[in-house]
Design an enzyme around this catalytic site. Structure first.
Site, PDB file in Angstrom:
ATOM      1  N   TYR A 145      52.011  48.613 -75.127  1.00  0.00           N
ATOM      2  CA  TYR A 145      51.837  50.074 -75.047  1.00  0.00           C
ATOM      3  C   TYR A 145      52.090  50.707 -76.417  1.00  0.00           C
ATOM      4  O   TYR A 145      51.493  51.726 -76.771  1.00  0.00           O
ATOM      5  CB  TYR A 145      52.753  50.657 -73.963  1.00  0.00           C
ATOM      6  CG  TYR A 145      52.296  52.016 -73.461  1.00  0.00           C
ATOM      7  CD1 TYR A 145      51.076  52.172 -72.826  1.00  0.00           C
ATOM      8  CD2 TYR A 145      53.106  53.145 -73.611  1.00  0.00           C
ATOM      9  CE1 TYR A 145      50.658  53.410 -72.366  1.00  0.00           C
ATOM     10  CE2 TYR A 145      52.695  54.386 -73.153  1.00  0.00           C
ATOM     11  CZ  TYR A 145      51.475  54.507 -72.539  1.00  0.00           C
ATOM     12  OH  TYR A 145      51.065  55.737 -72.088  1.00  0.00           O
ATOM     13  N   LYS A 174      54.018  59.214 -76.336  1.00  0.00           N
ATOM     14  CA  LYS A 174      54.475  59.818 -75.078  1.00  0.00           C
ATOM     15  C   LYS A 174      55.904  60.358 -75.207  1.00  0.00           C
ATOM     16  O   LYS A 174      56.251  61.370 -74.586  1.00  0.00           O
ATOM     17  CB  LYS A 174      54.386  58.815 -73.920  1.00  0.00           C
ATOM     18  CG  LYS A 174      52.967  58.429 -73.513  1.00  0.00           C
ATOM     19  CD  LYS A 174      52.116  59.612 -73.103  1.00  0.00           C
ATOM     20  CE  LYS A 174      50.807  59.191 -72.437  1.00  0.00           C
ATOM     21  NZ  LYS A 174      49.854  60.307 -72.319  1.00  0.00           N
TER      22      LYS A 174
HETATM   23  P1  NAD Z   1      40.928  58.554 -68.637  1.00  0.00           P
HETATM   24  O1  NAD Z   1      40.317  57.599 -69.612  1.00  0.00           O
HETATM   25  O2  NAD Z   1      40.176  58.818 -67.413  1.00  0.00           O
HETATM   26  O3  NAD Z   1      41.294  59.929 -69.329  1.00  0.00           O
HETATM   27  C1  NAD Z   1      41.638  60.038 -70.686  1.00  0.00           C
HETATM   28  C2  NAD Z   1      40.909  61.274 -71.169  1.00  0.00           C
HETATM   29  O4  NAD Z   1      41.270  61.584 -72.530  1.00  0.00           O
HETATM   30  C3  NAD Z   1      39.391  61.099 -71.158  1.00  0.00           C
HETATM   31  O5  NAD Z   1      38.813  62.116 -70.379  1.00  0.00           O
HETATM   32  C4  NAD Z   1      38.989  61.254 -72.600  1.00  0.00           C
HETATM   33  O6  NAD Z   1      37.719  61.878 -72.761  1.00  0.00           O
HETATM   34  C5  NAD Z   1      40.116  62.153 -73.090  1.00  0.00           C
HETATM   35  N1  NAD Z   1      40.185  62.188 -74.550  1.00  0.00           N
HETATM   36  C6  NAD Z   1      40.490  61.181 -75.416  1.00  0.00           C
HETATM   37  N2  NAD Z   1      40.364  61.623 -76.689  1.00  0.00           N
HETATM   38  C7  NAD Z   1      39.963  62.923 -76.611  1.00  0.00           C
HETATM   39  C8  NAD Z   1      39.639  63.918 -77.566  1.00  0.00           C
HETATM   40  N3  NAD Z   1      39.676  63.670 -78.887  1.00  0.00           N
HETATM   41  N4  NAD Z   1      39.260  65.151 -77.121  1.00  0.00           N
HETATM   42  C9  NAD Z   1      39.197  65.419 -75.804  1.00  0.00           C
HETATM   43  N5  NAD Z   1      39.493  64.521 -74.847  1.00  0.00           N
HETATM   44  C10 NAD Z   1      39.863  63.284 -75.254  1.00  0.00           C
HETATM   45  O7  NAD Z   1      42.372  57.925 -68.311  1.00  0.00           O
HETATM   46  P2  NAD Z   1      43.606  58.507 -67.485  1.00  0.00           P
HETATM   47  O8  NAD Z   1      44.427  57.311 -67.167  1.00  0.00           O
HETATM   48  O9  NAD Z   1      43.144  59.405 -66.401  1.00  0.00           O
HETATM   49  O10 NAD Z   1      44.413  59.308 -68.597  1.00  0.00           O
HETATM   50  C11 NAD Z   1      44.822  60.655 -68.439  1.00  0.00           C
HETATM   51  C12 NAD Z   1      46.252  60.829 -68.913  1.00  0.00           C
HETATM   52  O11 NAD Z   1      47.130  60.146 -68.033  1.00  0.00           O
HETATM   53  C13 NAD Z   1      46.532  60.274 -70.307  1.00  0.00           C
HETATM   54  O12 NAD Z   1      47.415  61.149 -70.977  1.00  0.00           O
HETATM   55  C14 NAD Z   1      47.231  58.973 -69.988  1.00  0.00           C
HETATM   56  O13 NAD Z   1      48.055  58.526 -71.055  1.00  0.00           O
HETATM   57  C15 NAD Z   1      48.040  59.402 -68.794  1.00  0.00           C
HETATM   58  N6  NAD Z   1      48.586  58.321 -67.988  1.00  0.00           N
HETATM   59  C16 NAD Z   1      47.778  57.370 -67.489  1.00  0.00           C
HETATM   60  C17 NAD Z   1      48.311  56.349 -66.731  1.00  0.00           C
HETATM   61  C18 NAD Z   1      47.431  55.259 -66.201  1.00  0.00           C
HETATM   62  O14 NAD Z   1      47.952  54.165 -65.909  1.00  0.00           O
HETATM   63  N7  NAD Z   1      46.143  55.468 -66.040  1.00  0.00           N
HETATM   64  C19 NAD Z   1      49.696  56.314 -66.464  1.00  0.00           C
HETATM   65  C20 NAD Z   1      50.505  57.323 -66.977  1.00  0.00           C
HETATM   66  C21 NAD Z   1      49.938  58.326 -67.742  1.00  0.00           C
END
Ligand code: NAD
Length: 265
Positions: free
Chosen positions: A164, A171
């Site tokens: 990570y 984060k």
């Molecule tokens: P996802 O890939 O569906 O979403 C990530 C989003 O970030 C995408 O829509 C992407 O277009 C956007 N993004 C990246 N760079 C960008 C930029 N320059 N401008 C605008 N948008 C941008 O994945 P997700 O898992 O739904 O992630 C959403 C959030 O949840 C993130 O912050 C991620 O770290 C967090 N998160 C995810 C998990 C997991 O296991 N999936 C767990 C905890 C937290």
């Protein structure tokens, strides 16, 4: 008769204006939150990062009638300013901001943290952390008493999770930003919180080396012995974004089947 929680209409965000950033696919956590908010009667605006992702996001937005769809690459100050301008013109006020955006180069999400490049560090912090600050600043004039901001974080901010790496450090900065933003915006009645979600199979998550092992580990040791679903995050988001959480700000709420309480994992 079994009633699904997500079938209930509570009216908690009825008529509220909600901007959701971070929909990339139907697996996105942002998409689960957007659907939940729409189901509860919110007016929605979704953004897409670039033209390639617009192809995915447009049909999703069109499936929720009345949803605005706007471009926003959060690393571009002009696009962030244009987004705020567009919402000022269309809505005049904003009640809900969901920041579900993060990015690190794939090569930074494997191996040792000590090998993180300067550019890789900069990009992860800019897109995943500073973007929340920039959005809050640009949208502050549209927000006021009762407005609520939510971002998404992960346990890798506090514990070392293999691969990570720089995203864990980002984060940690994001969670600290939630506290500083809550302090800055609180006097205006604007709340700022985060949800720390358990691993969920999304596009962003799949960039992390060994992600399926993370999913498996949670199933084995989390108190609830199962993985987190995006809909569970969306239900908790609805609480934090609604007046039910009117006394809660600067908080990180874990929606991870309880994994974070375990010691010997
Ligand atoms: P996802 O890939 O569906 O979403 C990530 C989003 O970030 C995408 O829509 C992407 O277009 C956007 N993004 C990246 N760079 C960008 C930029 N320059 N401008 C605008 N948008 C941008 O994945 P997700 O898992 O739904 O992630 C959403 C959030 O949840 C993130 O912050 C991620 O770290 C967090 N998160 C995810 C998990 C997991 O296991 N999936 C767990 C905890 C937290």
């Amino acid at each position: 008769m079994k009633v699904e929680v997500s079938d209930c209409m509570s009216g908690l965000v009825e008529g509220k204006n909600a901007l959701v950033l971070g929909v990339a696919s139907e697996r996105s956590i942002a998409w689960a939150i957007a659907r939940r908010l729409a189901q509860e009667g919110a007016n929605l605006a979704l953004t897409y990062q670039n033209e390639r992702l617009e192809k995915n996001v447009r049909p999703l937005a069109e499936s929720l009638p009345g949803t605005l769809l706007l471009p926003c690459d959060v690393s571009d100050d002009v696009q962030v300013a244009n987004l705020a301008q567009e919402l000022q013109t269309r809505w005049g006020k904003l009640d809900i901001l969901v920041h579900s955006v993060a990015f690190a180069k794939k090569e930074e999400l494997s191996g040792r943290y000590v090998d993180t490049s300067r550019e890789g560090f900069r990009i992860a912090m800019d897109v995943s952390v500073f973007s929340l600050v920039a959005l809050c600043k640009s949208l502050e004039p549209l927000m006021g008493e009762g407005s609520s901001v939510l971002t998404l974080t992960y346990l890798g901010s506090e514990r070392v999770v293999p691969n990570y790496n720089v995203m864990g450090v980002a984060k940690a900065a994001l969670e600290a930003s939630v506290r500083y933003l809550a302090s800055d915006l609180g006097p205006k009645g604007i709340r700022v919180n985060a949800i720390s979600a358990g691993p969920i199979n999304t596009l962003a998550a799949r960039a992390i080396a060994g992600f399926t092992t993370m999913l498996q580990r949670v199933r084995e040791v989390a108190p609830l012995r199962r993985n987190t679903e995006a809909e569970e995050v969306a239900d908790a988001a609805l609480f934090l974004l609604s007046d039910l959480a009117r006394g809660v700000t600067g908080e990180v709420l874990y929606v991870d089947s309880g994994y974070h309480v375990m010691g010997m994992v």
